[in-house]
Each structure stands twice: as C-alpha cells, then as structure tokens.
Write an enzyme that holds these catalytic residues in place. Structure first.
Site, PDB file in Angstrom:
ATOM      1  N   ARG A 153       0.853  -1.202   0.000  1.00 45.08           N
ATOM      2  CA  ARG A 153       0.000   0.000   0.000  1.00 45.08           C
ATOM      3  C   ARG A 153       0.885   1.248   0.000  1.00 45.08           C
ATOM      4  O   ARG A 153       1.085   1.869   1.047  1.00 45.08           O
ATOM      5  CB  ARG A 153      -0.889   0.065   1.265  1.00 45.08           C
ATOM      6  CG  ARG A 153      -1.882  -1.063   1.468  1.00 45.08           C
ATOM      7  CD  ARG A 153      -2.576  -0.891   2.816  1.00 45.08           C
ATOM      8  NE  ARG A 153      -1.619  -0.779   3.903  1.00 45.08           N
ATOM      9  CZ  ARG A 153      -1.084  -1.824   4.549  1.00 45.08           C
ATOM     10  NH1 ARG A 153      -1.448  -3.049   4.233  1.00 45.08           N
ATOM     11  NH2 ARG A 153      -0.195  -1.640   5.509  1.00 45.08           N
TER      12      ARG A 153
ATOM     13  N   GLU B 200      10.287 -15.778   6.563  1.00 45.09           N
ATOM     14  CA  GLU B 200      10.222 -14.663   7.509  1.00 45.09           C
ATOM     15  C   GLU B 200      11.034 -15.039   8.742  1.00 45.09           C
ATOM     16  O   GLU B 200      10.796 -16.079   9.364  1.00 45.09           O
ATOM     17  CB  GLU B 200       8.775 -14.314   7.880  1.00 45.09           C
ATOM     18  CG  GLU B 200       8.026 -13.668   6.716  1.00 45.09           C
ATOM     19  CD  GLU B 200       6.700 -13.032   7.108  1.00 45.09           C
ATOM     20  OE1 GLU B 200       6.120 -13.453   8.125  1.00 45.09           O
ATOM     21  OE2 GLU B 200       6.262 -12.111   6.393  1.00 45.09           O
TER      22      GLU B 200
ATOM     23  N   GLU C   3      11.728 -14.908  12.290  1.00 42.27           N
ATOM     24  CA  GLU C   3      10.962 -14.566  13.490  1.00 42.27           C
ATOM     25  C   GLU C   3      11.480 -15.357  14.685  1.00 42.27           C
ATOM     26  O   GLU C   3      12.180 -16.351  14.546  1.00 42.27           O
ATOM     27  CB  GLU C   3       9.465 -14.927  13.305  1.00 42.27           C
ATOM     28  CG  GLU C   3       8.825 -14.300  12.083  1.00 42.27           C
ATOM     29  CD  GLU C   3       7.290 -14.356  12.112  1.00 42.27           C
ATOM     30  OE1 GLU C   3       6.717 -14.585  13.201  1.00 42.27           O
ATOM     31  OE2 GLU C   3       6.686 -14.178  11.041  1.00 42.27           O
TER      32      GLU C   3
ATOM     33  N   THR D 179       8.049 -10.861  11.631  1.00 42.39           N
ATOM     34  CA  THR D 179       9.386 -10.748  11.036  1.00 42.39           C
ATOM     35  C   THR D 179      10.195  -9.678  11.739  1.00 42.39           C
ATOM     36  O   THR D 179       9.749  -8.546  11.874  1.00 42.39           O
ATOM     37  CB  THR D 179       9.252 -10.397   9.540  1.00 42.39           C
ATOM     38  OG1 THR D 179       8.358 -11.327   8.944  1.00 42.39           O
ATOM     39  CG2 THR D 179      10.598 -10.458   8.849  1.00 42.39           C
TER      40      THR D 179
ATOM     41  N   GLU E 217      11.503  -7.814   1.436  1.00 47.43           N
ATOM     42  CA  GLU E 217      12.136  -6.534   1.763  1.00 47.43           C
ATOM     43  C   GLU E 217      13.508  -6.409   1.110  1.00 47.43           C
ATOM     44  O   GLU E 217      13.849  -5.378   0.538  1.00 47.43           O
ATOM     45  CB  GLU E 217      12.276  -6.403   3.288  1.00 47.43           C
ATOM     46  CG  GLU E 217      10.943  -6.344   4.018  1.00 47.43           C
ATOM     47  CD  GLU E 217      11.093  -6.699   5.487  1.00 47.43           C
ATOM     48  OE1 GLU E 217      11.357  -5.781   6.277  1.00 47.43           O
ATOM     49  OE2 GLU E 217      10.967  -7.884   5.840  1.00 47.43           O
TER      50      GLU E 217
HETATM   51 CA    CA Z   1       4.846 -13.588   9.984  1.00 46.75          CA
END
Ligand code: CA
Length: 453
Positions: free
Chosen positions: A170, A226, A228, A386, A400
């Site tokens: 967005r 991701e 994490e 993340t 990213e």
């Molecule tokens: Ca996640």
C-alpha cells in the site's frame, strides 16, 4: 534456592565462569554451554522408542527420563548433592514428552530444574559418573515438536518490517494508524508447524498480478521466508480472565526461532480484508530447542518508545520494567541453494538483525492477547512477526531485501534470487552475547522448498 537478583533473574546458573564436564559444551561458539540448558523433545533415530524430554548440552542431549529412571540425580551414597523433592518432580515433567506439563508447572519449577541441571552438568559435579551414560549425541537423535501446540498466533511486532512491507502492498498508507497502539496479530495453523528439517512442496494458490484480468491457480512464484522468534506459553488464564502485564513476564516458558514461510503472490491477492490465510498456512518451521526465559535473563535490554510515538495504553505499559523489557537476541538468516549443497559450500548469509528492535515486548504480547478474556494455554505458540532491523540490510525477508522482487540479491557463488527457488533451504540462527556473560545460541532452524505437487 540460590541468591537471585529479583529484578534481573540472574543467579549462579548464569555465571560465565561455569564449565561443563561435557567437553563439547565448553568450545567457543557452542550454542549450548552449561549456561543455556534448553529443553526439547527427542527420540533416538532407528529405534522404536517413544518421544522423551531432553536437555541440550554441547553436542549431546541429556536423556532426562533415562537419568531419572536410573536414579542418577540422587547422587552417590554419602553425598549431599542430590536434588530436592520439588526439583525431582519438576524434572519428571521435563523428562516427559510433550513438554506441556512442564510448561504449565510455572516459573518456580523451571528455575528449580535449571538450578539442578546446572549443578549436575557443571565441571566437578559428583553426578558426572551417574549422568554420563545418559548422554546421547545430538547427531543420533530425531527432534520432535516441544509441545502439543493448541493455538498458534503470529504477531507483527517489527515496525520496520511493517513499514517496509506496508509500503510495498500500500504505497499510499504504509503503516496503518492502529500499528503503534495495538499489537497486531492473526491466528495461524498449528497442523503445518514442524521442527527444523521440515521439507515441503511449493504451495499452489490463487495468483493475480496487477495486469491480470482474472486470477489463476498456480504454484507460488514469490515464495519467501520470515525471520521470526517463537514464544512458548507457560501457565495460561481462565476464559474471561486477563493476564496483567506484571504477571505476563513470568508466563512465557521460552523462545525458539520461527520461519513463517510466506507466499507473497497468494498473500497480495487474498489478504484483504481479513489478513493472511493460505499464503502462510502451508508450512511453519521452528528450531527444536526451547531456550528458557531464565536462560535469556542476562541479555535483557531497555525497551522504549521513539520520541513522537504514542505511549502504550496503561494495560500495556511496562512501567518500571522498561529498563529490562526488551531482549537482545542476535538473528541471522542464511540461504543454501541446491547448487551450494552440491558443491559443499556453506549457506550464504542474507541478513542479520536483533530482537531488541521489536516494537512490542513478549509480556505485552501475552497481556494483549489475553486482555479480552481469550484463554491462553501452556504450549501455545506465538510468532513475533518478522524481525527486521532499522536498516535495509537488516530485513528479515526476501520481499524486503529484494524490494518486492525488483532488485535481485547476488549470492557469493554468482547465483541471484528475488524469491526462493525449488531446492533452496533457509537456515535461521540466533544467539545472545553480553560482556561478562556466556554466549548462548538457539541451534539451527532449517527448512527446504521442494517442487510443487
Ligand atoms: Ca509472519
């Protein structure tokens, strides 16, 4: 119990001078020195035996059930080195699989076990001869899920990740207005969570590019990882009750690495208006050794809000605990392509970051999750979201790092990636370091992408 600093939770088990009689635990860079003592569930490979609870020490696993059965913790006759009744009953819970009963037992039991194991495994322990026969090489065991996970919730606690990803999805409104007020999360799937070593086929899903008139079903072309952390919940709350923030700190059992594999093309089409669904439910990989919150005590750092950001609502305010509310856990993501594997090359580092950048603390996640009366249960798993750091190169996903697939990443052997290809393995690693304390690590969290079925 040993003398313990109430505010920091640091005691004799964290003494950097401690060495283990298990020689591999004393090697520089070892993830599992005697100051760590993470819990896991394992069984010996190639044997018909049940899952059991164990503790990692160096490159070995201490088989707690076998050691308890043999009376190895009682100590030789005429010595006073044996453990007390509380520690013995708590150890029996840690010896069982899954670890839900141990997770439910609470902080006093976790600390009693940690102290007993520290004293038993440190150099000079009179229990060495009795315990040594119950060590199993980690290379000879199969690891299982540490707990029967009742529910899995994934948070979104890196403002840097949220801002960068928000800008890709967005451009006009990268960070939605609720982000700095409410710990964002969604409920995920438990059935596709597995420990390190997970291999899974590339998911299929509905894909619709910006120029496509209609979606089609196809294998994801934008498969991502991701980086994490995962949090295993200890004692929970009754339905309708909330866990206050002060109480929440002692309710987390421990942490693991967590890879929330994500299909970005499926995600982009399906996520509005209710959030992630099939883009993330096909696989989640965790590291098998749960590093307890007690082991992490020395690596606590200050948590704060940036100037200009709103302060948390009172039920999420860390108050006096802010000075030690965050955790400095160094994080690393590496990629091993099929070609690297064929050539015996080590995985290439994609990025490094730290959990200290998290916008919300572990206690805030627990307090918020239970604030509406939702019952949390021992063995529930939370993902932290993340953990991207403030700099571009600290990003915890390919989405990213490759700027949404626009800028390929160059790997050391000349290969390039925007997203993951079949045969790629992602290896997540983490460790904690602080002057005056030992270095402890989490072990590998590895998963591999297979061709779509
Ligand atoms: Ca996640």
């Amino acid at each position: 119990m040993p003398e313990q600093h109430a505010a920091t939770g640091i005691d004799e088990t964290h003494d950097a001078g401690l060495r283990s009689w298990v020689a591999s635990a004393n090697q520089a860079g070892c993830d599992f020195p005697v100051q760590n003592l993470p819990h896991g569930v394992f069984r010996r490979g190639g044997r018909q035996e049940g899952w059991r609870g164990g503790v990692a020490i160096g490159d070995q696993v201490l088989d707690l059930a076998a050691a308890l059965d043999a009376g190895a913790f009682s100590g030789p006759p005429a010595t006073a080195c044996g453990i007390d009744a509380h520690a013995a009953s708590a150890l029996a819970l840690a010896a069982a699989a899954p670890l839900n009963g141990f997770m439910a037992a609470g902080q006093a039991s976790w600390r009693a076990v940690r102290l007993a194991l520290s004293r038993a495994l440190r150099a000079g322990s009179p229990l060495e001869a009795a315990l040594a026969p119950h060590l199993v090489p980690q290379a000879a065991v199969e690891m299982g899920l540490p707990a029967t996970i009742g529910d899995y919730t994934d948070f979104y606690a890196s403002v840097h990740h949220a801002t960068t990803v928000g800008a890709l999805f967005r451009p006009d409104a990268p960070l939605l207005p609720n982000y700095k007020w409410v710990p964002i999360g969604y409920h995920g799937r438990v059935s596709s969570i597995a420990v390190s070593g997970q291999r899974f086929p590339r998911p299929r899903g509905q894909l619709k590019g910006p120029a496509d008139a209609a979606p089609r079903q196809a294998p994801s072309a934008r498969l991502d990882y991701e980086l994490e952390m995962g949090i295993f919940m200890g004692p929970g709350n009754a339905s309708g009750d909330a866990i206050a923030l002060d109480d929440a700190r002692s309710r987390a059992f421990g942490m693991v690495l967590l890879n929330d594999w994500s299909a970005r093309d499926i995600q982009a089409w399906e996520y509005q208006p209710l959030g992630p669904f099939l883009a993330k439910s096909f696989a989640t990989t965790i590291s098998p050794w749960v590093v307890t919150m007690e082991a992490l005590a020395p690596y606590r750092v200050e948590w704060s809000r940036a100037a200009g950001d709103p302060q948390p609502l009172p039920y999420l305010d860390e108050g006096d605990a802010r000075a030690t509310a965050a955790l400095d856990i160094a994080l690393e993501a590496c990629l091993e392509t099929a070609r690297m594997r064929e050539r015996n090359q080590p995985p290439a580092r994609l990025s490094v970051s730290s959990f200290k950048h998290a916008y919300w603390t572990v206690a805030q996640m627990i307090a918020h999750h239970s604030s509406n009366g939702c019952p949390l249960q021992p063995g529930d798993l939370f993902g932290t979201g993340t953990q991207s750091g403030p700099a571009h190169e600290e990003a915890g996903s390919l989405l990213e790092l490759s700027l949404g697939g626009k800028q390929p990443i160059e790997l050391p052997d000349g290969e390039t990636r925007t997203f993951l290809e079949d045969g790629d393995a992602v290896v997540l690693r983490a460790h904690c370091e602080r002057a005056g304390f030992a270095r402890i690590g989490f072990g590998d969290c590895r998963g591999e992408v297979l061709p779509a079925r």
